[in-house]
Scaffold this motif. Structure first.
Motif, PDB file in Angstrom:
ATOM      1  N   ASN A  20       0.388  21.115  14.470  1.00 43.87           N
ATOM      2  CA  ASN A  20      -0.801  20.380  14.915  1.00 43.87           C
ATOM      3  C   ASN A  20      -1.715  19.941  13.771  1.00 43.87           C
ATOM      4  O   ASN A  20      -2.911  19.757  13.980  1.00 43.87           O
ATOM      5  CB  ASN A  20      -1.612  21.196  15.924  1.00 43.87           C
ATOM      6  N   MET A  21      -1.175  19.749  12.563  1.00 46.51           N
ATOM      7  CA  MET A  21      -2.003  19.329  11.434  1.00 46.51           C
ATOM      8  C   MET A  21      -1.173  18.522  10.447  1.00 46.51           C
ATOM      9  O   MET A  21      -0.099  18.953  10.023  1.00 46.51           O
ATOM     10  CB  MET A  21      -2.587  20.559  10.728  1.00 46.51           C
ATOM     11  N   ILE A  22      -1.675  17.338  10.120  1.00 49.89           N
ATOM     12  CA  ILE A  22      -1.082  16.505   9.085  1.00 49.89           C
ATOM     13  C   ILE A  22      -2.214  15.975   8.231  1.00 49.89           C
ATOM     14  O   ILE A  22      -3.172  15.396   8.741  1.00 49.89           O
ATOM     15  CB  ILE A  22      -0.305  15.310   9.686  1.00 49.89           C
ATOM     16  N   GLY A  23      -2.122  16.187   6.956  1.00 51.49           N
ATOM     17  CA  GLY A  23      -3.111  15.645   6.037  1.00 51.49           C
ATOM     18  C   GLY A  23      -2.393  14.893   4.936  1.00 51.49           C
ATOM     19  O   GLY A  23      -1.619  15.487   4.197  1.00 51.49           O
ATOM     20  N   GLU A  24      -2.603  13.593   4.870  1.00 49.06           N
ATOM     21  CA  GLU A  24      -1.953  12.816   3.830  1.00 49.06           C
ATOM     22  C   GLU A  24      -3.012  12.134   2.972  1.00 49.06           C
ATOM     23  O   GLU A  24      -4.059  11.726   3.469  1.00 49.06           O
ATOM     24  CB  GLU A  24      -0.978  11.787   4.407  1.00 49.06           C
ATOM     25  N   SER A  25      -2.723  12.059   1.682  1.00 46.99           N
ATOM     26  CA  SER A  25      -3.597  11.401   0.719  1.00 46.99           C
ATOM     27  C   SER A  25      -2.737  10.481  -0.122  1.00 46.99           C
ATOM     28  O   SER A  25      -1.664  10.879  -0.590  1.00 46.99           O
ATOM     29  CB  SER A  25      -4.276  12.421  -0.196  1.00 46.99           C
ATOM     30  N   ILE A  26      -3.206   9.271  -0.338  1.00 49.25           N
ATOM     31  CA  ILE A  26      -2.477   8.285  -1.121  1.00 49.25           C
ATOM     32  C   ILE A  26      -3.342   7.883  -2.304  1.00 49.25           C
ATOM     33  O   ILE A  26      -4.515   7.534  -2.138  1.00 49.25           O
ATOM     34  CB  ILE A  26      -2.129   7.047  -0.274  1.00 49.25           C
ATOM     35  N   PHE A  27      -2.744   7.924  -3.485  1.00 49.44           N
ATOM     36  CA  PHE A  27      -3.447   7.539  -4.703  1.00 49.44           C
ATOM     37  C   PHE A  27      -2.618   6.511  -5.456  1.00 49.44           C
ATOM     38  O   PHE A  27      -1.405   6.652  -5.560  1.00 49.44           O
ATOM     39  CB  PHE A  27      -3.687   8.751  -5.600  1.00 49.44           C
ATOM     40  N   LYS A  28      -3.275   5.504  -5.992  1.00 50.45           N
ATOM     41  CA  LYS A  28      -2.643   4.469  -6.804  1.00 50.45           C
ATOM     42  C   LYS A  28      -3.139   4.604  -8.235  1.00 50.45           C
ATOM     43  O   LYS A  28      -4.335   4.799  -8.466  1.00 50.45           O
ATOM     44  CB  LYS A  28      -3.007   3.067  -6.287  1.00 50.45           C
ATOM     45  N   GLU A  29      -2.231   4.478  -9.190  1.00 47.50           N
ATOM     46  CA  GLU A  29      -2.620   4.505 -10.587  1.00 47.50           C
ATOM     47  C   GLU A  29      -2.975   3.081 -11.003  1.00 47.50           C
ATOM     48  O   GLU A  29      -2.150   2.168 -10.914  1.00 47.50           O
ATOM     49  CB  GLU A  29      -1.482   5.033 -11.455  1.00 47.50           C
ATOM     50  N   LEU A  30      -4.202   2.906 -11.448  1.00 50.68           N
ATOM     51  CA  LEU A  30      -4.671   1.600 -11.898  1.00 50.68           C
ATOM     52  C   LEU A  30      -5.147   1.719 -13.342  1.00 50.68           C
ATOM     53  O   LEU A  30      -6.331   1.912 -13.606  1.00 50.68           O
ATOM     54  CB  LEU A  30      -5.817   1.088 -11.015  1.00 50.68           C
ATOM     55  N   GLY A  31      -4.219   1.656 -14.255  1.00 52.05           N
ATOM     56  CA  GLY A  31      -4.576   1.754 -15.669  1.00 52.05           C
ATOM     57  C   GLY A  31      -5.182   3.094 -16.006  1.00 52.05           C
ATOM     58  O   GLY A  31      -4.522   4.118 -15.974  1.00 52.05           O
ATOM     59  N   ASN A  32      -6.493   3.094 -16.287  1.00 50.24           N
ATOM     60  CA  ASN A  32      -7.159   4.313 -16.735  1.00 50.24           C
ATOM     61  C   ASN A  32      -7.848   5.075 -15.613  1.00 50.24           C
ATOM     62  O   ASN A  32      -8.681   5.934 -15.870  1.00 50.24           O
ATOM     63  CB  ASN A  32      -8.171   3.986 -17.833  1.00 50.24           C
ATOM     64  N   GLN A  33      -7.517   4.765 -14.366  1.00 47.15           N
ATOM     65  CA  GLN A  33      -8.109   5.495 -13.239  1.00 47.15           C
ATOM     66  C   GLN A  33      -7.123   5.591 -12.079  1.00 47.15           C
ATOM     67  O   GLN A  33      -6.126   4.894 -12.035  1.00 47.15           O
ATOM     68  CB  GLN A  33      -9.397   4.821 -12.766  1.00 47.15           C
ATOM     69  N   LEU A  34      -7.432   6.492 -11.144  1.00 49.34           N
ATOM     70  CA  LEU A  34      -6.644   6.665  -9.930  1.00 49.34           C
ATOM     71  C   LEU A  34      -7.509   6.254  -8.753  1.00 49.34           C
ATOM     72  O   LEU A  34      -8.684   6.606  -8.691  1.00 49.34           O
ATOM     73  CB  LEU A  34      -6.219   8.128  -9.777  1.00 49.34           C
ATOM     74  N   TYR A  36      -8.019   6.227  -4.635  1.00 49.37           N
ATOM     75  CA  TYR A  36      -7.625   6.746  -3.322  1.00 49.37           C
ATOM     76  C   TYR A  36      -7.513   5.570  -2.372  1.00 49.37           C
ATOM     77  O   TYR A  36      -8.370   4.682  -2.353  1.00 49.37           O
ATOM     78  CB  TYR A  36      -8.671   7.731  -2.787  1.00 49.37           C
ATOM     79  N   ARG A  37      -6.452   5.539  -1.577  1.00 53.31           N
ATOM     80  CA  ARG A  37      -6.254   4.464  -0.599  1.00 53.31           C
ATOM     81  C   ARG A  37      -6.082   5.071   0.793  1.00 53.31           C
ATOM     82  O   ARG A  37      -5.422   6.089   0.969  1.00 53.31           O
ATOM     83  CB  ARG A  37      -4.992   3.650  -0.936  1.00 53.31           C
ATOM     84  N   TRP A  38      -6.685   4.439   1.779  1.00 53.60           N
ATOM     85  CA  TRP A  38      -6.461   4.820   3.172  1.00 53.60           C
ATOM     86  C   TRP A  38      -5.033   4.424   3.523  1.00 53.60           C
ATOM     87  O   TRP A  38      -4.530   3.413   3.034  1.00 53.60           O
ATOM     88  CB  TRP A  38      -7.442   4.096   4.101  1.00 53.60           C
ATOM     89  N   PRO A  39      -4.336   5.196   4.371  1.00 46.88           N
ATOM     90  CA  PRO A  39      -2.978   4.803   4.774  1.00 46.88           C
ATOM     91  C   PRO A  39      -2.971   3.395   5.365  1.00 46.88           C
ATOM     92  O   PRO A  39      -3.851   3.032   6.134  1.00 46.88           O
ATOM     93  CB  PRO A  39      -2.600   5.848   5.825  1.00 46.88           C
ATOM     94  N   ALA A  40      -1.966   2.586   4.962  1.00 48.24           N
ATOM     95  CA  ALA A  40      -1.887   1.191   5.406  1.00 48.24           C
ATOM     96  C   ALA A  40      -1.525   1.077   6.885  1.00 48.24           C
ATOM     97  O   ALA A  40      -1.884   0.103   7.529  1.00 48.24           O
ATOM     98  CB  ALA A  40      -0.877   0.420   4.560  1.00 48.24           C
ATOM     99  N   ASN A  41      -0.798   2.041   7.411  1.00 48.93           N
ATOM    100  CA  ASN A  41      -0.501   2.015   8.849  1.00 48.93           C
ATOM    101  C   ASN A  41      -0.233   3.436   9.338  1.00 48.93           C
ATOM    102  O   ASN A  41       0.084   4.326   8.558  1.00 48.93           O
ATOM    103  CB  ASN A  41       0.656   1.062   9.180  1.00 48.93           C
ATOM    104  N   GLU A  42      -0.346   3.622  10.624  1.00 47.14           N
ATOM    105  CA  GLU A  42      -0.219   4.965  11.196  1.00 47.14           C
ATOM    106  C   GLU A  42       1.221   5.451  11.274  1.00 47.14           C
ATOM    107  O   GLU A  42       1.454   6.628  11.542  1.00 47.14           O
ATOM    108  CB  GLU A  42      -0.871   5.025  12.566  1.00 47.14           C
TER     109      GLU A  42
END
Length: 122
Positions: A20-34, A36-42
């Motif tokens: 009963n628990m799902i936690g997902e985190s998405i990070f994109k590397e953009l040069g000198n920083q990371l 955080y992105r919201w999931p693009a779809n469920e």
């Protein structure tokens, strides 16, 4: 890859699953920083749940790291006996970011209000 703003950047999906628990985190590397992105779809949530439930209950992993680099990817599964649950998941997630992308600042978008989330593409 369905992120229309940053589809091909190096990406880390860090996910924690339990009953009963799902936690997902998405990070994109953009040069000198990371970033955080919201999931693009469920569908991502359901795919993670299906993958987790496909495992024998005694052998289920609890967390995973999925790293995508312009096509090639790597996946690491972490099992309950490998995780210190006294440690906060945010600390484990940030350690994964450092392991894959080095010491870079993390940029989080502003939190959306409830009525804004209903009108946004998640």
């Amino acid at each position: 890859m369905e992120d229309s703003d940053y589809p091909s950047e190096p990406t880390l999906l860090y996910a924690q699953l339990d009953h009963n628990m799902i936690g997902e985190s998405i990070f994109k590397e953009l040069g000198n920083q990371l970033l955080y992105r919201w999931p693009a779809n469920e569908r991502l949530t359901y795919a993670l749940l299906e993958l987790w439930e496909a495992q024998d209950e005694r052998d289920r992993w609890s967390e995973l790291e999925y790293v995508l680099h312009d096509g090639p990817f790597e996946v690491a599964y972490f099992y309950p006996d490998e995780i210190d649950f006294q440690e906060d998941v945010i600390e484990r997630r940030e350690r994964a970011l450092r392991r894959h992308f080095g010491e870079k600042p993390i940029v989080y978008p502003p939190l959306l209000l409830e009525d804004e989330t209903q009108n946004s593409e998640v």
